[in-house]
Design a protein around this motif. Sequence first.
Motif, PDB file in Angstrom:
ATOM      1  N   LEU A  72      14.350 -59.542  52.121  1.00  0.00           N
ATOM      2  CA  LEU A  72      15.726 -59.209  51.762  1.00  0.00           C
ATOM      3  C   LEU A  72      16.204 -57.967  52.502  1.00  0.00           C
ATOM      4  CD1 LEU A  72      18.160 -59.815  49.980  1.00  0.00           C
ATOM      5  CD2 LEU A  72      17.059 -58.501  48.173  1.00  0.00           C
ATOM      6  N   GLU A  73      15.380 -56.941  52.549  1.00  0.00           N
ATOM      7  CA  GLU A  73      15.767 -55.720  53.249  1.00  0.00           C
ATOM      8  C   GLU A  73      15.969 -55.976  54.743  1.00  0.00           C
ATOM      9  OE1 GLU A  73      13.697 -52.410  50.311  1.00  0.00           O
ATOM     10  OE2 GLU A  73      12.509 -53.279  51.931  1.00  0.00           O
ATOM     11  N   SER A  74      15.144 -56.821  55.338  1.00  0.00           N
ATOM     12  CA  SER A  74      15.313 -57.106  56.771  1.00  0.00           C
ATOM     13  C   SER A  74      16.597 -57.887  57.035  1.00  0.00           C
ATOM     14  CB  SER A  74      14.098 -57.838  57.337  1.00  0.00           C
ATOM     15  OG  SER A  74      14.023 -59.147  56.831  1.00  0.00           O
ATOM     16  N   MET A  75      16.998 -58.723  56.104  1.00  0.00           N
ATOM     17  CA  MET A  75      18.259 -59.457  56.253  1.00  0.00           C
ATOM     18  C   MET A  75      19.471 -58.523  56.192  1.00  0.00           C
ATOM     19  SD  MET A  75      18.139 -62.780  56.585  1.00  0.00           S
ATOM     20  CE  MET A  75      17.019 -64.119  56.372  1.00  0.00           C
ATOM     21  N   CYS A  76      19.297 -57.390  55.545  1.00  0.00           N
ATOM     22  CA  CYS A  76      20.408 -56.446  55.380  1.00  0.00           C
ATOM     23  C   CYS A  76      20.329 -55.276  56.354  1.00  0.00           C
ATOM     24  CB  CYS A  76      20.419 -55.928  53.944  1.00  0.00           C
ATOM     25  SG  CYS A  76      20.742 -57.223  52.747  1.00  0.00           S
ATOM     26  N   ALA A  77      19.315 -55.268  57.190  1.00  0.00           N
ATOM     27  CA  ALA A  77      19.115 -54.151  58.107  1.00  0.00           C
ATOM     28  C   ALA A  77      20.298 -53.975  59.044  1.00  0.00           C
ATOM     29  CB  ALA A  77      17.832 -54.352  58.910  1.00  0.00           C
ATOM     30  N   GLU A  78      20.691 -52.733  59.212  1.00  0.00           N
ATOM     31  CA  GLU A  78      21.689 -52.324  60.198  1.00  0.00           C
ATOM     32  C   GLU A  78      23.087 -52.902  59.984  1.00  0.00           C
ATOM     33  OE1 GLU A  78      19.996 -53.058  64.053  1.00  0.00           O
ATOM     34  OE2 GLU A  78      18.151 -52.006  63.531  1.00  0.00           O
ATOM     35  N   LEU A  79      23.411 -53.318  58.764  1.00  0.00           N
ATOM     36  CA  LEU A  79      24.770 -53.778  58.493  1.00  0.00           C
ATOM     37  C   LEU A  79      25.673 -52.572  58.238  1.00  0.00           C
ATOM     38  CD1 LEU A  79      24.247 -56.832  56.090  1.00  0.00           C
ATOM     39  CD2 LEU A  79      24.746 -56.884  58.543  1.00  0.00           C
ATOM     40  N   SER A  80      26.860 -52.632  58.761  1.00  0.00           N
ATOM     41  CA  SER A  80      27.843 -51.576  58.525  1.00  0.00           C
ATOM     42  C   SER A  80      28.524 -51.823  57.176  1.00  0.00           C
ATOM     43  CB  SER A  80      28.900 -51.596  59.630  1.00  0.00           C
ATOM     44  OG  SER A  80      29.710 -52.758  59.500  1.00  0.00           O
ATOM     45  N   PRO A  81      29.213 -50.802  56.638  1.00  0.00           N
ATOM     46  CA  PRO A  81      29.953 -51.021  55.392  1.00  0.00           C
ATOM     47  C   PRO A  81      30.941 -52.193  55.500  1.00  0.00           C
ATOM     48  CG  PRO A  81      29.816 -48.683  55.857  1.00  0.00           C
ATOM     49  CD  PRO A  81      29.270 -49.404  57.069  1.00  0.00           C
TER      50      PRO A  81
END
Length: 165
Positions: free
Chosen positions: A26-35
């Motif tokens: 889950l954390e890798s899927m959300c990595a480096e996403l901007s607001p």
Amino acid sequence: MAAAYPGAPNAIPEILAMYERQIVDLESMCAELSPQQYRARPVPGKWSTLELLCHLADSEMVWADRIKRTIALPNPMLLAYDEMLYVNALAYEQRDPAEELAVIRATRMQTARILSSIKQDAWERTAVHSERGITSVKDIAQTAIGHTHHHLPFLLAKRTAMGLR
């Protein structure tokens, strides 16, 4: 209750490993996403990544409570809930994605520690779900895993639609 999805772990050591490994997935899927990317709706008609994270965080707290109550109490009642009422009432778009991920991580890790410490027979302790009937600690853990497994492809689809890998 059978495994939550085809190929889902059924043995307790594998359940525990998957239960913890999904945090990293889950954390890798959300990595480096901007607001802006967290709040974007790149797949029309579907939740934003932030809304999905909020749903997962709220669900994790429900699964953890169900697991704890089933371990600790004699045959407790587990109430169903309507996820759409949560998304509409709990300010999902105003919540912080990092906080939601931290809630998921902390809840999963605490629950994994509890599950790792219980005896084999505690995995078979049961509760009564208000819609599904009798369920065990093992069933609830498998359901939590299956729920996250169900949602990970949606996160990937959102990343792909935004041109991310």
